[in-house]
Design an enzyme around this catalytic site. Structure first.
Site, mmCIF file in Angstrom:
data_model
loop_
_atom_site.group_PDB
_atom_site.id
_atom_site.type_symbol
_atom_site.label_atom_id
_atom_site.label_comp_id
_atom_site.label_asym_id
_atom_site.label_seq_id
_atom_site.Cartn_x
_atom_site.Cartn_y
_atom_site.Cartn_z
ATOM 1 N N LYS A 1 0.837 -1.199 0.000
ATOM 2 C CA LYS A 1 0.000 0.000 0.000
ATOM 3 C C LYS A 1 0.871 1.249 0.000
ATOM 4 O O LYS A 1 1.859 1.342 0.728
ATOM 5 C CB LYS A 1 -0.920 0.013 1.226
ATOM 6 C CG LYS A 1 -1.881 1.193 1.273
ATOM 7 C CD LYS A 1 -2.787 1.104 2.494
ATOM 8 C CE LYS A 1 -3.781 2.252 2.525
ATOM 9 N NZ LYS A 1 -4.678 2.188 3.712
ATOM 10 N N ASP B 1 -0.213 2.609 5.386
ATOM 11 C CA ASP B 1 -0.499 2.203 6.758
ATOM 12 C C ASP B 1 -0.978 0.755 6.887
ATOM 13 O O ASP B 1 -1.847 0.469 7.706
ATOM 14 C CB ASP B 1 -1.567 3.132 7.345
ATOM 15 C CG ASP B 1 -2.891 3.033 6.589
ATOM 16 O OD1 ASP B 1 -2.891 3.254 5.370
ATOM 17 O OD2 ASP B 1 -3.923 2.720 7.214
ATOM 18 N N CYS B 2 -0.425 -0.165 6.125
ATOM 19 C CA CYS B 2 -0.824 -1.571 6.205
ATOM 20 C C CYS B 2 0.163 -2.342 7.079
ATOM 21 O O CYS B 2 1.309 -2.550 6.681
ATOM 22 C CB CYS B 2 -0.888 -2.182 4.806
ATOM 23 S SG CYS B 2 -1.218 -3.953 4.806
ATOM 24 N N LYS C 1 -6.683 1.669 -8.027
ATOM 25 C CA LYS C 1 -5.794 0.558 -8.355
ATOM 26 C C LYS C 1 -5.550 0.473 -9.859
ATOM 27 O O LYS C 1 -6.497 0.410 -10.639
ATOM 28 C CB LYS C 1 -6.403 -0.755 -7.857
ATOM 29 C CG LYS C 1 -6.602 -0.789 -6.354
ATOM 30 C CD LYS C 1 -7.487 -1.939 -5.937
ATOM 31 C CE LYS C 1 -7.752 -1.845 -4.438
ATOM 32 N NZ LYS C 1 -9.008 -2.430 -4.047
#
Length: 260
Positions: A56, A67-68, A95
């Protein structure tokens, strides 16, 4: 490590290309930063090409992971094993088509191993351990679940709107249990050296610290000194600093769950 931020449309591309499933990917130069690190010679013998991994992207800053915590877990594993890798930063709100071809469900992390794109941090880290066993990061089975309930109780407390619903106490119970464990067995879950269990838990504790501090003005109590020492030790590792998300990304990432 070389880092690429991938956007769905651009006219500026670096000179090299990467082929996937019969078509050619070109990556934008203006959002492309290249980082190099010394390579372990034994690793180079096993794998001369950097591993390709999609994670991410930050919504705050270019060329930074988002923030994964599951993406950071995989990045930490590769850093601790001194594996060269190409990190492709994917905007999950928009995406690109090439990414959906390698990850049809649109999820990260995904990594390319032996010409196959593989999802799921559990699967990826296990395969990395099997393929690159040195240095070992295996956590003994009897210790692998230590601290495993902290993340779910953190989420329950973070989302709670009722101070008396027991979610804070549930989190404190899990943290207290972890504190006692580290007191007797630390400084890390498997003793003196970091193992796979630490690399899974640490990014989640990082999210806990930032999100609860921001949204609930809450922090780990000083009485849980071994938890606090554990967090300080692992958050200060070079591999963690290099792969961590910006605090602003963590705050933004949890906002929809907190605000509903």
């Amino acid at each position: 490590m070389s880092t690429f931020r991938v956007q769905p449309a651009t006219t500026c591309a670096i000179s090299s290309t990467i082929k996937h499933f019969g078509f050619t990917l070109r990556f934008p130069q203006k959002n492309c930063a290249v980082f190099r690190r010394p390579r372990n010679l034994s690793i180079m013998a096993a794998s001369t090409d950097p591993l390709e991994i999609c994670v991410k992207a930050s919504v705050i800053a270019p060329n930074k992971p988002g923030d994964c915590p599951f993406c950071q877990r995989v990045l930490l594993t590769m850093e601790e094993k001194h594996l060269p890798y190409d990190m492709k930063l994917v905007d999950l709100s928009n995406k690109p088509e090439w990414f959906l071809k390698v990850s049809p469900e649109g999820k990260v992390p995904v990594i390319k191993l032996e010409e196959k794109w593989l999802p799921d941090s559990d699967v990826i880290t296990q395969l990395l351990e099997e393929k690159f066993p040195d240095p070992p990061l295996v956590t003994p089975p009897e210790k692998a679940s230590v601290g495993s309930k902290i993340f779910s109780t953190f989420i329950g407390f973070l989302k709670s709107k009722d101070p008396g619903d027991g979610t804070e106490q549930a989190l404190l119970n899990e943290l207290s249990s972890f504190d006692n464990y580290i007191k007797e067995n630390g400084p890390f879950i498997n003793g003196e050296k970091v193992s796979a269990a630490d690399l899974s838990l640490a990014p989640k504790l990082y999210h806990l610290e930032i999100a609860l501090g921001h949204y609930k003005k809450w922090s780990v109590p000083d009485s849980l000194q071994y938890v606090k020492s554990y967090m300080k030790n692992i958050f200060s590792k070079d591999s963690f600093i290099k792969t961590q998300a910006l605090p602003e990304d963590v705050i933004a990432g949890w906002r929809p769950k907190v605000l509903g």
